[in-house]
Design an enzyme around this catalytic site. Structure first.
Site, PDB file in Angstrom:
ATOM      1  NE  ARG A   1      -4.588  14.435  25.556  1.00 33.14           N
ATOM      2  CZ  ARG A   1      -3.807  14.877  24.572  1.00 33.14           C
ATOM      3  NH1 ARG A   1      -3.294  16.096  24.637  1.00 33.14           N
ATOM      4  NH2 ARG A   1      -3.539  14.118  23.533  1.00 33.14           N
TER       5      ARG A   1
ATOM      6  CB  CYS B   1     -19.731  12.801  30.359  1.00 32.45           C
ATOM      7  SG  CYS B   1     -21.298  12.349  29.578  1.00 32.45           S
TER       8      CYS B   1
ATOM      9  CG  ASN C   1      -5.292  18.943  21.706  1.00 28.83           C
ATOM     10  OD1 ASN C   1      -4.672  19.555  20.850  1.00 28.83           O
ATOM     11  ND2 ASN C   1      -4.860  17.804  22.222  1.00 28.83           N
ATOM     12  CD  GLU C   2      -3.903  14.889  19.662  1.00 28.74           C
ATOM     13  OE1 GLU C   2      -2.977  14.840  18.839  1.00 28.74           O
ATOM     14  OE2 GLU C   2      -3.796  14.397  20.817  1.00 28.74           O
TER      15      GLU C   2
ATOM     16  CB  CYS D   1     -23.511   8.347  27.448  1.00 23.86           C
ATOM     17  SG  CYS D   1     -22.204   9.592  27.337  1.00 23.86           S
TER      18      CYS D   1
ATOM     19  CD  GLU E   1      -0.491  18.488  18.441  1.00 23.93           C
ATOM     20  OE1 GLU E   1       0.068  17.396  18.715  1.00 23.93           O
ATOM     21  OE2 GLU E   1      -1.397  18.974  19.138  1.00 23.93           O
TER      22      GLU E   1
ATOM     23  CD1 TRP F   1       3.222  10.687  22.048  1.00 22.27           C
ATOM     24  CD2 TRP F   1       2.531   8.820  21.058  1.00 22.27           C
ATOM     25  NE1 TRP F   1       2.952  10.995  20.740  1.00 22.27           N
ATOM     26  CE2 TRP F   1       2.517   9.866  20.115  1.00 22.27           C
ATOM     27  CE3 TRP F   1       2.130   7.544  20.653  1.00 22.27           C
ATOM     28  CZ2 TRP F   1       2.131   9.669  18.790  1.00 22.27           C
ATOM     29  CZ3 TRP F   1       1.756   7.349  19.331  1.00 22.27           C
ATOM     30  CH2 TRP F   1       1.748   8.398  18.418  1.00 22.27           C
TER      31      TRP F   1
ATOM     32  CD  GLU G   1       2.094  15.899  25.734  1.00 22.23           C
ATOM     33  OE1 GLU G   1       1.388  15.306  24.901  1.00 22.23           O
ATOM     34  OE2 GLU G   1       1.925  17.087  26.032  1.00 22.23           O
ATOM     35  CE  LYS G   2      10.246  13.726  33.043  1.00 24.54           C
ATOM     36  NZ  LYS G   2       8.999  12.932  33.201  1.00 24.54           N
ATOM     37  CE1 TYR G   3      13.530  13.494  29.762  1.00 21.52           C
ATOM     38  CE2 TYR G   3      11.978  11.868  30.606  1.00 21.52           C
ATOM     39  CZ  TYR G   3      13.074  12.701  30.791  1.00 21.52           C
ATOM     40  OH  TYR G   3      13.707  12.728  31.999  1.00 21.52           O
TER      41      TYR G   3
END
Length: 680
Positions: free
Chosen positions: A111, A115, A149-150, A160, A307, A315, A355-357
Site C-alpha cells: 500500500r 506516486c 490512510n496513514e 517527481c 486507531e 508488526w 494483519e490477521k494477528y
C-alpha cells in the site's frame, strides 16, 4: 464538537465487512451493541472493490453496509479508500507506482505505493472521492470523511523529479537563487539548467537514508515530498467539500512520523486524527507527549484517536498483549490529553494476510466471551455514561515545548557533530521532566503565538527560521521565560550557517556566544557544576552528548563544566532581556538536573503541579467553561495514593463519589475528578 449528530466521545474503529460473508454481519451488529460501538470506519482499503475497472464503479456493497450500520445505531467515518490503488491501474498505467530510494521501480503490491505526482493517480483518486461525496452527501449515518490512510513514503520517479523542479522554481524563482541556497559551489555542483537537478537518493547525493552530501538539496526534497502528498490529500478534500461543506474531513496521522510536516498538514484538516501504537516498553511520557503534539497541531483543539489496538499488535518485533486494564488506561490517557474519540484498529480480526494477528474487539473465536471484549464493553459503557461532559474541553498549559519537523530534518541530515544526537529524544527529555513533576505542557510549532505562555522551551533549535529570533525577543521582552540548548541557532531555513558566532540570531536574547562544540563519545561524561544555589538547583550534575564552549556577553553564569580542557567555562546561563529572561543549557544534562531545573523555573513563575503524583502516576487536566476535569492515571501494577491540593477536590465522574484530600487510584486505574471554578 466533531459532529453534533453524535454528541459524546465516539467509540468504535476500523470495520471491514467486505472481508466477510453476509452471515457474519448480523453477529457483528449484535456484538457492536454489546460493546457500545457507535462509530465504524469503513471503506479504508476498498478501492478495488468499488472500482473494478477504469470506467466501472460498484457501490452497492457500500450502500448495504452503511444502511445496516445506520439501522443499528452506528455512525460512519467514511474513508475514500485511496491508500492503495487497484491492480488494474498499475497494470494499465505503470507510471502510477513509485520508484524507491535505491532507484528501483516498484510493481503492484503493498500500500502507499502510488506516486504522489502521478497525474493518473491524482485523476482517479479525486474521481472516486467525488463519487463517494455525491452518493452519500445526504446520508444521516455520515459523521466524518477519512481521506486515504496513514500517508507516508517518498517517491523518486521521473514524475517527481519534474515536479521537484517546478516546486523549486516557485520557491526560489531562479536557478541562481537555488545555487545560493544550496551552496552548490561546494564540490563543483553549480547548476545551469533546471533539468540538471535530480532527486537526492542513493543514486545521487544520499546514502543510508539520512546522510547526504548536500543538506540543502535533501532538506528541500523532504519539504517537496511532504507537500506533494499534502497536495493529494487536498485534492480529495476539495472534492469532498464541494458536495459536503459541513461534514468534517480528516486523515490519520502517525505521531512523530518523520517524513511529513504535520504542522503544515494540520492547516488543511478540519480535525486532527492519529494512530497510537506504543509498545509495552514505550515510555509513558513519550505517548503523552505525542498526544500533546497531536493536540498542538491545531492550537489545542480536541483531536481524534483514530486507531489503537484493543490488545496485541502484529508488526512490532515483540507483540505483547496489553495487560488487563491497560487498554482502558491508555484510552483515557488519550482523552485526558485532548481526544474526543476512542477508536480501534480493528473491530473484527481479519482471517488472512499480514494483519490477521493484529488485535480486535471481536477476536477470531467470534464471540463476546473473551477478556478483550469484556474490557472493550466496559469502556463502551463508561463512555456512554460520560456523555458530552468532556467534549470540547481542553488543557490550558502555561508551559510550551517547541517541535519543528523541518528542524528535525535538518538536524538528522547534518554532517556533524555526533550521530548520537536525536532531536526528538532531546525534546522528550524536557517533556519527561515536566511530566514527572505533574506540570502540563503544550507541544507547539514555530508559527504558534507565544504570548499565552509563561515558559517556552525550544531544545536543539538548530534551524532558526526567518523572523523567529525576533518572535522570541518579543516574547522575552514582554516578560516570558525562554529556554534553549546546545546546538541551537546554527543555521537558517536553507541549512546555511549563520556567520558571526553561534547561536546566530539568538545571540542577542541569550547574551552568549559559542566558540566550539565538543562531541562526547558514548559513555563519556562531563559535569555541570552549579556556582551556588538557584532554587532547587544546586551541586553537581552529570552531562554528555555535546558540550558547547560558550562565552558570556552579559548573561549570568550559573554553572560551569567540571572537567576537560574547558573546565570552568559556562554550562548554564540566564540573560535578563526586557521584562523576561532567556536561558541557555549548553549541554545535555542528566534527568536529575532536568527535574531540578524545570521545577525551579515553574516555581519562579508560580506554576504548580496539577497534583502531587508519585512515580508512575500521570496527571492531566481539561477545562470547559467554569469546570475543570483532573485526570489521574495510574500506570503502576499496584494502587497509588495521590494528594490533591487544598480546595482541589470534586466529584469523580466514573463512580459519582466525592474526591478530596488523599485519593487512591487503583492499579492501572483512572480517576476523573470534576471540579468547579477552573483556574489557570
Amino acid at each position: 464538537m466533531i459532529n453534533e449528530k453524535l454528541p459524546k466521545i465516539w467509540y468504535g474503529g476500523d470495520y471491514n465487512p467486505e472481508q466477510w460473508e453476509a452471515d457474519t454481519w448480523a453477529e457483528d451488529d449484535r456484538l457492536f451493541k454489546l460493546a457500545g460501538i457507535d462509530v465504524a470506519t469503513i471503506n479504508v482499503f476498498s478501492w478495488a472493490l468499488s472500482q473494478p475497472s477504469e470506467d466501472e464503479y460498484n457501490f452497492e456493497w457500500l450502500d448495504e453496509t452503511i444502511e445496516r450500520l445506520h439501522k443499528n445505531g452506528v455512525g460512519v467515518c467514511l474513508a475514500t479508500s485511496t491508500g492503495a490503488h487497484p491492480a488494474w491501474m498499475a497494470k494499465k498505467y505503470p507510471e502510477v507506482t513509485r520508484v524507491d530510494y535505491n532507484g528501483r521501480k516498484r510493481k503492484f503490491g503493498g500500500r502507499h505505493n502510488s506516486c504522489p505526482n502521478s497525474p493518473v493517480f491524482r485523476k482517479y483518486s479525486v474521481r472516486i472521492a467525488e463519487k463517494l461525496a455525491e452518493r452519500y452527501k445526504d446520508h444521516p449515518a455520515l459523521l466524518i470523511w477519512h481521506v486515504s490512510n496513514e500517508y507516508g513514503g517518498y517517491c523518486y520517479c521521473d514524475n517527481c523529479a519534474e515536479a521537484f523542479r517546478v516546486w523549486l522554481q516557485k520557491r526560489y524563482g531562479s536557478i541562481d537563487a537555488v545555487n545560493k541556497a544550496w551552496n552548490t559551489r561546494f564540490w563543483g555542483h553549480t547548476f545551469y539548467d533546471w533539468d540538471e537537478i535530480v532527486p537526492p537518493n542513493a543514486l545521487s547525493e544520499e546514502w543510508d537514508g539520512s546522510r547526504t552530501n548536500f543538506q540543502g538539496i535533501s532538506l528541500d526534497y523532504r519539504r517537496f515530498q511532504s507537500a506533494s502528498l499534502l497536495d493529494c490529500y487536498r485534492l480529495e478534500y476539495d472534492a469532498l467539500k464541494k458536495h459536503t461543506p459541513d461534514v468534517p474531513v480528516t486523515t490519520n496521522l502517525m505521531g512523530f512520523y518523520p517524513e511529513l510536516d504535520y504542522f503544515e498538514w494540520a492547516k488543511h484538516m478540519d480535525v486532527v486524527s492519529w494512530d497510537n501504537y506504543p509498545s509495552l516498553d514505550t515510555p509513558i511520557s513519550l505517548t503523552a507527549m505525542t498526544h500533546d503534539l497531536m493536540r498542538g497541531l491545531k492550537q489545542g483543539q480536541p483531536f481524534m484517536l483514530m486507531e489503537q489496538t484493543p490488545s496485541q499488535q502484529n508488526w512490532q518485533a515483540y507483540n505483547s498483549l496489553k495487560r488487563p486494564g491497560v487498554m482502558r488506561l491508555w484510552s483515557y490517557q488519550a482523552v485526558a490529553r485532548g481526544a474526543d474519540t476512542v477508536m480501534f484498529f480493528q473491530l473484527r480480526r481479519s482471517v488472512g494476510a499480514c494483519e490477521k494477528y493484529h488485535g480486535a474487539v471481536i477476536e477470531h473465536v467470534g464471540h463476546e466471551h473473551t477478556r478483550v471484549f469484556r474490557e472493550s464493553a466496559e469502556l463502551g459503557r463508561e463512555l456512554q455514561q460520560l456523555g458530552d461532559r468532556l467534549l470540547d474541553s481542553r488543557p490550558n498549559a502555561r508551559v510550551a515545548l517547541v517541535y519543528d519537523w523541518e528542524n528535525r530534518w535538518a538536524t538528522d541530515l547534518t554532517s556533524g557533530p555526533t550521530v548520537a544526537l536525536k532531536y526528538q529524544d532531546e525534546v522528550h527529555k524536557y517533556y519527561d521532566a515536566l511530566f514527572k513533576l505533574g506540570i502540563q505542557a503544550d507541544m507547539i510549532g514555530v508559527e504558534t503565538d507565544l504570548s499565552g505562555y509563561d515558559i517556552v522551551i525550544a531544545p536543539v533549535l538548530y534551524m532558526v527560521k526567518t523572523g523567529y529570533a525576533q518572535k522570541v525577543e518579543k516574547f522575552v521582552e514582554a516578560g516570558g521565560t525562554f529556554v534553549t540548548t546546545f546546538f541551537s541557532g546554527i543555521v537558517n531555513e536553507n541549512d546555511l550557517v549563520t556567520l558571526g558566532g553561534y547561536p546566530g540570531e539568538l545571540r542577542k536574547v541569550l547574551g552568549i556566544w559559542a566558540e566550539e562544540i565538543d562531541a562526547l563519545f558514548p559513555g563519556v561524561t562531563n559535569q555541570v557544576v552549579m556556582s551556588g544555589e538557584r532554587g532547587s538547583l544546586s551541586g553537581t550534575y552529570e552531562c554528555g552528548l555535546l558540550c558547547d564552549l560558550i562565552h558570556s556577553e552579559g548573561a549570568e553564569v550559573l554553572a560551569t563544566y567540571g572537567s576537560d580542557f574547558y573546565k570552568g567555562m559556562p554550562a548554564l546561563t540566564v540573560n535578563k532581556f526586557g521584562q523576561g529572561e532567556a536561558w541557555y543549557v549548553a549541554t545535555s544534562p542528566d534527568k536529575r538536573f532536568m527535574e531540578h531545573f524545570l521545577k525551579n523555573l515553574c516555581e519562579s513563575k508560580g506554576i504548580k503541579p496539577l497534583a502531587n503524583v508519585p512515580a508512575g502516576v500521570e496527571a492531566a487536566e481539561r477545562i470547559k467553561g467554569d469546570k475543570s476535569f483532573l485526570f489521574l492515571l495510574n500506570h503502576n501494577a499496584e494502587g497509588a495514593a495521590v494528594e490533591l491540593a487544598e480546595g482541589a477536590g470534586g466529584v469523580e465522574l466514573l463512580s459519582g463519589e466525592a474526591a478530596s484530600g488523599s485519593v487512591t487510584v487503583p492499579a492501572r486505574g483512572v480517576l476523573i475528578i470534576e471540579r468547579e471554578g477552573a483556574v489557570r
